[in-house]
Write a protein that holds these residues in place. Sequence first.
Motif, PDB file in Angstrom:
ATOM      1  N   THR A 140      -5.947  -0.017  -6.063  1.00 26.74           N
ATOM      2  CA  THR A 140      -7.324   0.319  -5.723  1.00 26.74           C
ATOM      3  C   THR A 140      -7.301   1.175  -4.454  1.00 26.74           C
ATOM      4  O   THR A 140      -6.570   0.880  -3.507  1.00 26.74           O
ATOM      5  CB  THR A 140      -8.178  -0.953  -5.537  1.00 26.74           C
ATOM      6  OG1 THR A 140      -9.546  -0.585  -5.333  1.00 26.74           O
ATOM      7  CG2 THR A 140      -7.721  -1.804  -4.369  1.00 26.74           C
ATOM      8  N   GLN A 141      -8.098   2.227  -4.462  1.00 28.87           N
ATOM      9  CA  GLN A 141      -8.082   3.189  -3.361  1.00 28.87           C
ATOM     10  C   GLN A 141      -8.925   2.686  -2.195  1.00 28.87           C
ATOM     11  O   GLN A 141     -10.083   2.270  -2.384  1.00 28.87           O
ATOM     12  CB  GLN A 141      -8.617   4.538  -3.825  1.00 28.87           C
ATOM     13  CG  GLN A 141      -8.731   5.587  -2.735  1.00 28.87           C
ATOM     14  CD  GLN A 141      -7.376   6.085  -2.254  1.00 28.87           C
ATOM     15  OE1 GLN A 141      -6.503   6.401  -3.075  1.00 28.87           O
ATOM     16  NE2 GLN A 141      -7.186   6.176  -0.946  1.00 28.87           N
ATOM     17  N   VAL A 142      -8.346   2.758  -1.004  1.00 27.68           N
ATOM     18  CA  VAL A 142      -9.070   2.486   0.236  1.00 27.68           C
ATOM     19  C   VAL A 142      -8.992   3.746   1.093  1.00 27.68           C
ATOM     20  O   VAL A 142      -7.902   4.242   1.375  1.00 27.68           O
ATOM     21  CB  VAL A 142      -8.465   1.288   0.988  1.00 27.68           C
ATOM     22  CG1 VAL A 142      -9.089   1.156   2.378  1.00 27.68           C
ATOM     23  CG2 VAL A 142      -8.657   0.005   0.194  1.00 27.68           C
ATOM     24  N   PHE A 144       5.045  -2.860   2.264  1.00 29.03           N
ATOM     25  CA  PHE A 144       4.524  -4.220   2.320  1.00 29.03           C
ATOM     26  C   PHE A 144       3.357  -4.317   3.302  1.00 29.03           C
ATOM     27  O   PHE A 144       3.396  -3.719   4.388  1.00 29.03           O
ATOM     28  CB  PHE A 144       5.650  -5.156   2.760  1.00 29.03           C
ATOM     29  CG  PHE A 144       5.203  -6.545   3.090  1.00 29.03           C
ATOM     30  CD1 PHE A 144       5.009  -6.934   4.406  1.00 29.03           C
ATOM     31  CD2 PHE A 144       4.950  -7.472   2.082  1.00 29.03           C
ATOM     32  CE1 PHE A 144       4.603  -8.216   4.725  1.00 29.03           C
ATOM     33  CE2 PHE A 144       4.530  -8.751   2.385  1.00 29.03           C
ATOM     34  CZ  PHE A 144       4.362  -9.123   3.704  1.00 29.03           C
ATOM     35  N   VAL A 145       2.342  -5.094   2.937  1.00 29.41           N
ATOM     36  CA  VAL A 145       1.203  -5.349   3.815  1.00 29.41           C
ATOM     37  C   VAL A 145       1.129  -6.822   4.191  1.00 29.41           C
ATOM     38  O   VAL A 145       1.097  -7.185   5.367  1.00 29.41           O
ATOM     39  CB  VAL A 145      -0.121  -4.914   3.155  1.00 29.41           C
ATOM     40  CG1 VAL A 145      -1.307  -5.315   4.021  1.00 29.41           C
ATOM     41  CG2 VAL A 145      -0.125  -3.413   2.881  1.00 29.41           C
ATOM     42  N   ARG A 202       0.834  -1.198   0.000  1.00 31.57           N
ATOM     43  CA  ARG A 202       0.000   0.000   0.000  1.00 31.57           C
ATOM     44  C   ARG A 202       0.873   1.253   0.000  1.00 31.57           C
ATOM     45  O   ARG A 202       1.996   1.241   0.496  1.00 31.57           O
ATOM     46  CB  ARG A 202      -0.949   0.004   1.189  1.00 31.57           C
ATOM     47  CG  ARG A 202      -0.279   0.137   2.555  1.00 31.57           C
ATOM     48  CD  ARG A 202      -1.324  -0.025   3.656  1.00 31.57           C
ATOM     49  NE  ARG A 202      -0.725   0.118   4.993  1.00 31.57           N
ATOM     50  CZ  ARG A 202      -1.399  -0.076   6.112  1.00 31.57           C
ATOM     51  NH1 ARG A 202      -2.682  -0.427   6.094  1.00 31.57           N
ATOM     52  NH2 ARG A 202      -0.789   0.091   7.282  1.00 31.57           N
ATOM     53  N   GLN A 203       0.292   2.301  -0.564  1.00 29.26           N
ATOM     54  CA  GLN A 203       1.015   3.561  -0.665  1.00 29.26           C
ATOM     55  C   GLN A 203       0.083   4.705  -0.308  1.00 29.26           C
ATOM     56  O   GLN A 203      -0.906   4.948  -1.002  1.00 29.26           O
ATOM     57  CB  GLN A 203       1.573   3.748  -2.076  1.00 29.26           C
ATOM     58  CG  GLN A 203       2.486   4.941  -2.224  1.00 29.26           C
ATOM     59  CD  GLN A 203       3.256   4.915  -3.534  1.00 29.26           C
ATOM     60  OE1 GLN A 203       2.909   4.202  -4.471  1.00 29.26           O
ATOM     61  NE2 GLN A 203       4.315   5.696  -3.608  1.00 29.26           N
ATOM     62  N   ALA A 204       0.417   5.388   0.775  1.00 30.11           N
ATOM     63  CA  ALA A 204      -0.325   6.562   1.200  1.00 30.11           C
ATOM     64  C   ALA A 204       0.274   7.793   0.507  1.00 30.11           C
ATOM     65  O   ALA A 204       1.428   7.768   0.080  1.00 30.11           O
ATOM     66  CB  ALA A 204      -0.255   6.716   2.711  1.00 30.11           C
ATOM     67  N   PRO A 205      -0.474   8.865   0.416  1.00 31.90           N
ATOM     68  CA  PRO A 205       0.029  10.074  -0.254  1.00 31.90           C
ATOM     69  C   PRO A 205       1.325  10.560   0.373  1.00 31.90           C
ATOM     70  O   PRO A 205       1.429  10.689   1.599  1.00 31.90           O
ATOM     71  CB  PRO A 205      -1.103  11.072  -0.040  1.00 31.90           C
ATOM     72  CG  PRO A 205      -2.322  10.241   0.099  1.00 31.90           C
ATOM     73  CD  PRO A 205      -1.881   9.003   0.832  1.00 31.90           C
ATOM     74  N   GLY A 206       2.315  10.803  -0.473  1.00 31.40           N
ATOM     75  CA  GLY A 206       3.592  11.326  -0.003  1.00 31.40           C
ATOM     76  C   GLY A 206       4.489  10.320   0.670  1.00 31.40           C
ATOM     77  O   GLY A 206       5.546  10.674   1.200  1.00 31.40           O
ATOM     78  N   TYR A 232      -3.982   0.485  -2.535  1.00 27.45           N
ATOM     79  CA  TYR A 232      -3.523  -0.885  -2.281  1.00 27.45           C
ATOM     80  C   TYR A 232      -3.197  -1.551  -3.618  1.00 27.45           C
ATOM     81  O   TYR A 232      -4.020  -1.548  -4.548  1.00 27.45           O
ATOM     82  CB  TYR A 232      -4.588  -1.668  -1.530  1.00 27.45           C
ATOM     83  CG  TYR A 232      -4.627  -1.316  -0.064  1.00 27.45           C
ATOM     84  CD1 TYR A 232      -5.102  -0.078   0.354  1.00 27.45           C
ATOM     85  CD2 TYR A 232      -4.165  -2.210   0.905  1.00 27.45           C
ATOM     86  CE1 TYR A 232      -5.110   0.270   1.696  1.00 27.45           C
ATOM     87  CE2 TYR A 232      -4.181  -1.879   2.247  1.00 27.45           C
ATOM     88  CZ  TYR A 232      -4.652  -0.636   2.638  1.00 27.45           C
ATOM     89  OH  TYR A 232      -4.659  -0.298   3.978  1.00 27.45           O
ATOM     90  N   TYR A 233      -1.995  -2.126  -3.662  1.00 30.86           N
ATOM     91  CA  TYR A 233      -1.501  -2.747  -4.879  1.00 30.86           C
ATOM     92  C   TYR A 233      -1.317  -4.245  -4.680  1.00 30.86           C
ATOM     93  O   TYR A 233      -0.699  -4.676  -3.695  1.00 30.86           O
ATOM     94  CB  TYR A 233      -0.162  -2.148  -5.290  1.00 30.86           C
ATOM     95  CG  TYR A 233      -0.227  -0.705  -5.698  1.00 30.86           C
ATOM     96  CD1 TYR A 233      -0.047   0.305  -4.760  1.00 30.86           C
ATOM     97  CD2 TYR A 233      -0.470  -0.343  -7.024  1.00 30.86           C
ATOM     98  CE1 TYR A 233      -0.101   1.648  -5.121  1.00 30.86           C
ATOM     99  CE2 TYR A 233      -0.527   0.994  -7.396  1.00 30.86           C
ATOM    100  CZ  TYR A 233      -0.340   1.974  -6.435  1.00 30.86           C
ATOM    101  OH  TYR A 233      -0.395   3.296  -6.814  1.00 30.86           O
TER     102      TYR A 233
END
Length: 123
Positions: A117-119, A47-48, A38-42, A94-95
């Motif tokens: 996909t955005q969560v 890894f999840v 997952r990647q949050a803004p900035g 989330y990737y």
Amino acid sequence: QVQLVESGGGLVQAGGSLRLSCAASTRTFSNYVMGWFRQAPGKERDFVAHIGWNDFTTYYADSVKGRFTISRDNAKNTVYLQMNSLKPEDTAVYYCSASYRTGTLDRRNVGYWGQGTQVTVSS
């Protein structure tokens, strides 16, 4: 070449649940360690969780352990991420990831990525 298509993201209140799905287009799905990042803004892509290709062993980031569950259905070429007790800090894109017979916690070593996909978790 492996194509990954995620679905299931959306907006949910804190404490709620979502289930992400990732469908893979490959005849050899069972040979891939499947995972989620997952990647949050900035921020960097982190890894999840991932699930093994032969023994279905699972591994989770500490931040999601006990709340998220990864699973796979090799007959459907699909991997899932069940997310419970969601928190605002889980908000991210989330990737889905696929790596041939090798799990990795490092995004640089992932073989294939989905589009994300955005969560979004509201407080």
